[in-house]
Enzyme design. Structure first.
Site, PDB file in Angstrom:
ATOM      1  N   ILE B  88       0.845  -1.190   0.000  1.00  0.00           N
ATOM      2  CA  ILE B  88       0.000   0.000   0.000  1.00  0.00           C
ATOM      3  C   ILE B  88       0.880   1.240   0.000  1.00  0.00           C
ATOM      4  CG2 ILE B  88      -0.164  -0.128   2.522  1.00  0.00           C
ATOM      5  CD1 ILE B  88      -2.947   1.142   2.240  1.00  0.00           C
ATOM      6  N   CYS B  89       0.446   2.221  -0.745  1.00  0.00           N
ATOM      7  CA  CYS B  89       1.214   3.459  -0.818  1.00  0.00           C
ATOM      8  C   CYS B  89       0.535   4.502   0.048  1.00  0.00           C
ATOM      9  CB  CYS B  89       1.283   3.940  -2.264  1.00  0.00           C
ATOM     10  SG  CYS B  89       2.275   5.408  -2.430  1.00  0.00           S
ATOM     11  N   LEU B  90       1.146   4.779   1.176  1.00  0.00           N
ATOM     12  CA  LEU B  90       0.555   5.693   2.133  1.00  0.00           C
ATOM     13  C   LEU B  90       1.595   6.749   2.493  1.00  0.00           C
ATOM     14  CD1 LEU B  90      -2.286   5.514   3.301  1.00  0.00           C
ATOM     15  CD2 LEU B  90      -1.317   4.436   5.328  1.00  0.00           C
TER      16      LEU B  90
END
Ligand SMILES: [Zn+2]
Ligand SMILES: [Zn+2]
Lengths: 474, 174
Positions: B88-90
């Site tokens: 996930i790109c957070l």
């Protein structure tokens, strides 16, 4: 490369050659240099500086017995040479057996034809060199080798074909040598100072007293030339290589200095740009003040030594590090941090816990460290963080580095900073497009929140990939 | 640094007062560094009705280093890799953005917010991001198909947990 030979000097001396045992299988010869021992009773001479080499050849620095080559008795040149070559000069027949000696020939340059005949005659004996002189009573250096004077059959090509060294001495010197050669011939009783020599050396009647000519020759031949050539090439290569590396080194130094200057001036924040983790030197961390935590909202304003409101800042308007207000009395003897607040202060930043360990501070008990942005932590928590992990405040990401501080700049950091700058440049350009085409979106920059606290700047995905690549340990 | 202590504190906070639509537990009771989170698809999103397994791995340097968050359940989303890794790109988790003062609670809430509002400008799946921007209907249909296919029934962590542990480095790319 052209071979060049220089005859630096000719040295003539008189030798006594005693050969009493010629008939034995190994003839023993005693050679005595009379000139060296008794220069007063013998001939000697040195000719130097005015010698012209006609046919240059490599030759060892030794000499030989001086003689005049024999021309056939009926030859016209023999006749023509008579005025210049006394009948009594040393000929081949007047020398000891030449198996043991080298010879040096002496001849006058009367005409090109006769000179050619002298050279032909000389080549039949083991000669080292042939000395010509023009019988003109001149003491000047003979004409240059390429002069028409030395032409035979209209050219000086013979010079390249000569099997031995040929050179010319001034006329006067040559004539003098010729005269001496006519004196030191015949048997031991006929030479000059024969009486003295006889008394000193008691030679046998079959011994010889003859003139020995030593040559001092220096040659820079083809082989030497090639070596010089190689040495020059190597030297040039070394110069180019060291010059290039020096230039590169200087360029790198220049770029490091430039980056360092920008770091010091604050234009570049190495850590915020993701170029490199920077930590704060422990000595600097120790300078940040320690206080005892105090938080007594009910006693607002009760503590006279309370720091001004500016000390407490909300994390959101943090940005820049600012020295905490000087409160000398407190700092000197374990200062008390007056955490008591006016209602405004409580509203903005009560900071009841250490955001690193999430422990609550105990009123009047916990020792806390305040860092320049105004945020407070347990010393054990913040010291480890700033000293080993990052120079940015854990809450507001303000830099805790001392003013004008710059860590050691490496070439690697220079490269990363340059790459990031270039990517930023391209990004700005690409961002200029209102709606990038789909393909550009997929492969080109995709926007992203940026490392800065407020996320005000957008970064391309490419850059993020670059950053994670250049800074994997981040 | 009492890393364990801080994690325990955060775990206690999260379990006693869990964020909306989440239940949190430890993958293994003896290890506070790996959390299992079950996230209910936010009601007002295309993921409503699904149950998503999220694995939170806390590095030993936590909180100095950011936690690693991965989806154990397959999900059709522009910012989450459409594979078994579920990266996930957070933004908050990026090394350059991470601050020790950030809390796991905030991280989990950011994950939930991402399901409600994807960020197509910062995609991990460029194709899904384009679809989200241009053909929202198609995107919603696909996302719901994924929910039906993968996010119904009991949440499984094991298989993907192993995969995530085998390739932890891949998380650094987001
Ligand atoms: Zn602490
Ligand atoms: Zn701060």
């Amino acid at each position: 490369m052209i071979m060049s030979t220089t005859v630096n000097e000719i040295r003539n001396a008189v030798l006594l050659l005693s050969n009493p045992y010629w008939e034995l299988p190994t003839p023993g010869t005693t050679v005595t240099n009379i000139t060296a021992k008794h220069s007063d009773i013998t001939y000697s001479t040195r000719i130097s500086g005015n010698i012209t080499v006609l046919a240059p050849r490599t030759t060892p620095d030794t000499g030989g017995l001086l003689y005049v080559p024999d021309l056939p008795p009926d030859d016209v040149c023999a006749k023509r040479a008579e005025p210049f070559v006394p009948a009594s000069v040393v000929r081949l027949s007047g020398l000891p057996p030449t198996d043991n000696y080298n010879l040096i020939a002496l001849a006058p340059w009367i005409s090109s034809t006769c000179s050619k005949k002298y050279m032909d005659a000389a080549s039949r004996a083991p000669i080292r060199a042939l000395i010509f002189y023009r019988p003109n009573n001149s003491s000047a250096t003979p004409p240059h080798a390429t002069s028409a004077v030395w032409e035979i059959n209209g050219s000086t090509r013979w010079r390249a074909k000569s099997p031995y060294l040929v050179f010319a001495v001034p006329g006067l010197a040559g004539q003098n040598m010729m005269r001496q050669l006519s004196l030191y011939s015949g048997d031991v009783t006929e030479v000059p100072f024969a009486q003295n020599i006889s008394e000193i050396y008691a030679p046998y009647t079959g011994d010889y007293v003859r003139i020995w000519t030593d040559l001092d020759v220096s040659t820079t031949g083809a082989l030497f030339g090639i070596w010089v050539y190689f040495l020059i090439i190597i030297a040039v290569l070394i110069a180019i290589i060291s010059g290039t590396s020096l230039t590169m080194h200087l360029a790198q130094v220049g770029r490091r200095v430039s980056l360092r200057r920008r770091v010091i001036s604050g234009d570049v924040n190495l850590e915020a740009m993701g170029i490199r983790r920077v930590t704060v030197p422990m000595t600097e961390i120790q300078k940040f003040p320690l206080y005892t935590y105090r938080y007594e909202p009910s006693e607002s304003g009760a503590t006279p030594r309370e720091p001004p409101e500016t000390l407490r800042r909300s994390p959101s308007n943090s940005a820049h590090a600012q020295d905490p207000p000087e409160d000398a009395g407190e700092k000197q003897s374990h200062p008390q941090h007056t955490g008591s607040r006016t209602p405004l202060a409580i509203a903005t930043d009560p900071q009841p816990i250490c955001t690193i360990c999430l422990e609550h501070f105990q009123n009047r008990t916990t020792v806390i460290r305040e860092i320049p942005c105004g945020h407070i932590f347990h010393p054990e928590c913040i010291d480890e963080f700033l000293g080993e992990v990052s120079s940015l405040c854990p809450i507001c990401r303000a830099s805790m580095l001392p003013k004008r501080y710059c860590p050691k700049i490496t070439n690697d950091m220079v490269r990363r900073e340059f790459a990031i700058r270039r990517f930023r440049h391209t990004t700005r350009y690409e961002d200029g497009q209102e709606t990038p085409p789909v393909s550009a979106r997929e492969h080109g920059p995709a926007l992203d929140g940026l490392p800065m606290e407020d996320g005000g700047e957008a970064l391309p995905r490419r850059w993020r990939r670059l950053r994670s690549r250049v800074f994997p340990g981040y | 640094m009492a890393s364990q202590k801080r994690i325990a504190k955060e775990l206690a906070d999260c379990t006693t007062n869990p964020p909306a639509g989440m239940s949190i537990s430890l993958a293994n009771d003896s290890d506070v560094h790996k959390w299992h989170v079950v996230l209910d698809g936010p009601p007002d999103s295309v993921y409503a009705g699904g149950k998503f397994g999220i694995i939170v791995s806390l590095p030993s340097e936590y909180p100095f280093k950011a936690p690693v968050v991965t989806f154990a359940t397959r999900i059709y989303h522009p910012n989450i890799t459409n594979d078994s890794l579920g990266n996930i790109c957070l933004s908050i988790l990026k090394p350059e953005n991470w601050k020790p003062a950030s809390r796991l609670l905030a991280v989990l809430e950011a994950v939930r917010a991402l399901l409600i509002e994807p960020q197509p400008d910062d995609p991990l799946e460029g194709r899904i991001a384009d679809e989200y921007r241009r053909e929202r209907k198609e995107f919603e249909k696909n996302a719901k198909t994924y929910v039906t296919r993968y996010a119904k029934g009991p949440v499984k962590f094991d298989v993907l947990a192993a995969a995530a542990a085998a390739a932890p480095a891949s998380n650094t790319s987001s």
